[in-house]
Design a protein around this motif. Structure first.
Motif, PDB file in Angstrom:
ATOM      1  N   GLY A  66      34.747 -21.099 -28.981  1.00 17.91           N
ATOM      2  CA  GLY A  66      33.639 -20.268 -28.539  1.00 17.91           C
ATOM      3  C   GLY A  66      32.401 -21.152 -28.508  1.00 17.91           C
ATOM      4  N   ARG A  67      31.405 -20.765 -27.727  1.00 21.49           N
ATOM      5  CA  ARG A  67      30.213 -21.602 -27.620  1.00 21.49           C
ATOM      6  C   ARG A  67      28.985 -20.755 -27.346  1.00 21.49           C
ATOM      7  N   VAL A  68      27.848 -21.293 -27.747  1.00 16.35           N
ATOM      8  CA  VAL A  68      26.552 -20.700 -27.437  1.00 16.35           C
ATOM      9  C   VAL A  68      25.665 -21.816 -26.892  1.00 16.35           C
ATOM     10  N   ASN A  69      24.950 -21.512 -25.804  1.00 15.26           N
ATOM     11  CA  ASN A  69      24.052 -22.484 -25.173  1.00 15.26           C
ATOM     12  C   ASN A  69      22.641 -21.923 -25.111  1.00 15.26           C
ATOM     13  N   PHE A  70      21.662 -22.809 -25.141  1.00 11.48           N
ATOM     14  CA  PHE A  70      20.250 -22.450 -25.067  1.00 11.48           C
ATOM     15  C   PHE A  70      19.670 -23.143 -23.828  1.00 11.48           C
ATOM     16  N   HIS A  71      19.431 -22.368 -22.773  1.00  5.16           N
ATOM     17  CA  HIS A  71      19.049 -22.890 -21.462  1.00  5.16           C
ATOM     18  C   HIS A  71      17.543 -23.128 -21.396  1.00  5.16           C
ATOM     19  N   LEU A  72      17.173 -24.353 -21.043  1.00  2.48           N
ATOM     20  CA  LEU A  72      15.776 -24.772 -21.068  1.00  2.48           C
ATOM     21  C   LEU A  72      15.134 -24.837 -19.691  1.00  2.48           C
ATOM     22  N   GLN A  73      15.776 -24.283 -18.674  1.00  2.07           N
ATOM     23  CA  GLN A  73      15.222 -24.328 -17.325  1.00  2.07           C
ATOM     24  C   GLN A  73      13.830 -23.691 -17.275  1.00  2.07           C
ATOM     25  N   GLU A  74      13.712 -22.482 -17.778  1.00  2.00           N
ATOM     26  CA  GLU A  74      12.421 -21.790 -17.759  1.00  2.00           C
ATOM     27  C   GLU A  74      11.412 -22.415 -18.725  1.00  2.00           C
ATOM     28  N   PRO A  75      11.757 -22.658 -19.999  1.00  2.00           N
ATOM     29  CA  PRO A  75      10.770 -23.251 -20.923  1.00  2.00           C
ATOM     30  C   PRO A  75      10.256 -24.627 -20.478  1.00  2.00           C
ATOM     31  N   LEU A  76      11.100 -25.418 -19.782  1.00  2.00           N
ATOM     32  CA  LEU A  76      10.679 -26.746 -19.332  1.00  2.00           C
ATOM     33  C   LEU A  76      10.161 -26.743 -17.882  1.00  2.00           C
ATOM     34  N   SER A  77      10.127 -25.555 -17.265  1.00  2.00           N
ATOM     35  CA  SER A  77       9.684 -25.407 -15.866  1.00  2.00           C
ATOM     36  C   SER A  77      10.458 -26.335 -14.927  1.00  2.00           C
ATOM     37  N   LEU A  78      11.777 -26.365 -15.100  1.00  2.50           N
ATOM     38  CA  LEU A  78      12.633 -27.201 -14.252  1.00  2.50           C
ATOM     39  C   LEU A  78      12.807 -26.565 -12.875  1.00  2.50           C
ATOM     40  N   PRO A  79      13.044 -27.366 -11.841  1.00  4.69           N
ATOM     41  CA  PRO A  79      13.369 -26.804 -10.525  1.00  4.69           C
ATOM     42  C   PRO A  79      14.617 -25.937 -10.635  1.00  4.69           C
ATOM     43  N   GLU A  80      14.750 -24.922  -9.755  1.00  6.14           N
ATOM     44  CA  GLU A  80      15.845 -23.957  -9.877  1.00  6.14           C
ATOM     45  C   GLU A  80      17.236 -24.553  -9.699  1.00  6.14           C
ATOM     46  N   LYS A  81      17.343 -25.735  -9.133  1.00  2.75           N
ATOM     47  CA  LYS A  81      18.651 -26.392  -8.981  1.00  2.75           C
ATOM     48  C   LYS A  81      19.126 -27.029 -10.285  1.00  2.75           C
ATOM     49  N   TRP A  82      18.248 -27.181 -11.290  1.00  2.00           N
ATOM     50  CA  TRP A  82      18.558 -27.897 -12.530  1.00  2.00           C
ATOM     51  C   TRP A  82      18.547 -26.978 -13.735  1.00  2.00           C
ATOM     52  N   ASP A  83      19.397 -27.283 -14.699  1.00  2.00           N
ATOM     53  CA  ASP A  83      19.375 -26.632 -16.001  1.00  2.00           C
ATOM     54  C   ASP A  83      19.765 -27.657 -17.056  1.00  2.00           C
ATOM     55  N   ILE A  84      19.051 -27.669 -18.148  1.00  2.00           N
ATOM     56  CA  ILE A  84      19.377 -28.489 -19.322  1.00  2.00           C
ATOM     57  C   ILE A  84      19.632 -27.517 -20.462  1.00  2.00           C
TER      58      ILE A  84
END
Length: 132
Positions: A66-84
């Protein structure tokens, strides 16, 4: 209509299929993630190992987690094509029993349906990511 969205938040669904080249062994992996909110996703995955990087895991040809991820696209203001996304795994590894792992992932989407990803950590992989 958004183009090539790497992370949509709540309700987002991703299926990833990739190659494990490090960590517990060399093989293939598949993961599924579901967005619980604007930053967090919960998911599961499986690994099938063909070869092992460490004799300690020589009898462990299969793992589920099982896994849990914390997506930083919005907090880092990344372009919509990218997610960290940093994340953690908890699973069962063949005959070795339970394991705890961590990874740092990055995704890039070419269009609304298909992208590439890399996850780097003790259960890392490279491969293709699909939006649902």
């Amino acid at each position: 209509m958004t183009f090539a969205q790497a992370w949509n938040g709540k309700g987002d669904q991703k299926l990833q299929i990739g190659f494990n080249g490090w960590g517990y062994g060399t093989g293939i992996t598949a993961t599924y993630d579901y967005g619980l909110g604007s930053i967090v996703s919960l998911g599961a995955g499986a690994n099938f190992f063909f070869d092992h990087n460490n004799n300690k895991y020589a009898d462990d040809d299969f793992g589920v987690f099982g896994r849990v991820n914390f997506h930083l696209q919005e907090p880092l203001s990344l372009p919509e094509k990218w997610d960290i996304y940093p994340g953690v795994d908890l699973g069962l590894l063949g005959k070795s029993g339970t394991y705890f792992g961590a990874h740092l992932g990055v995704r890039y989407f070419f269009n609304n349906n298909v992208g590439i990803y890399g996850e780097f950590g003790n259960n890392g992989s490279l491969g293709v990511s699909f939006n649902f």
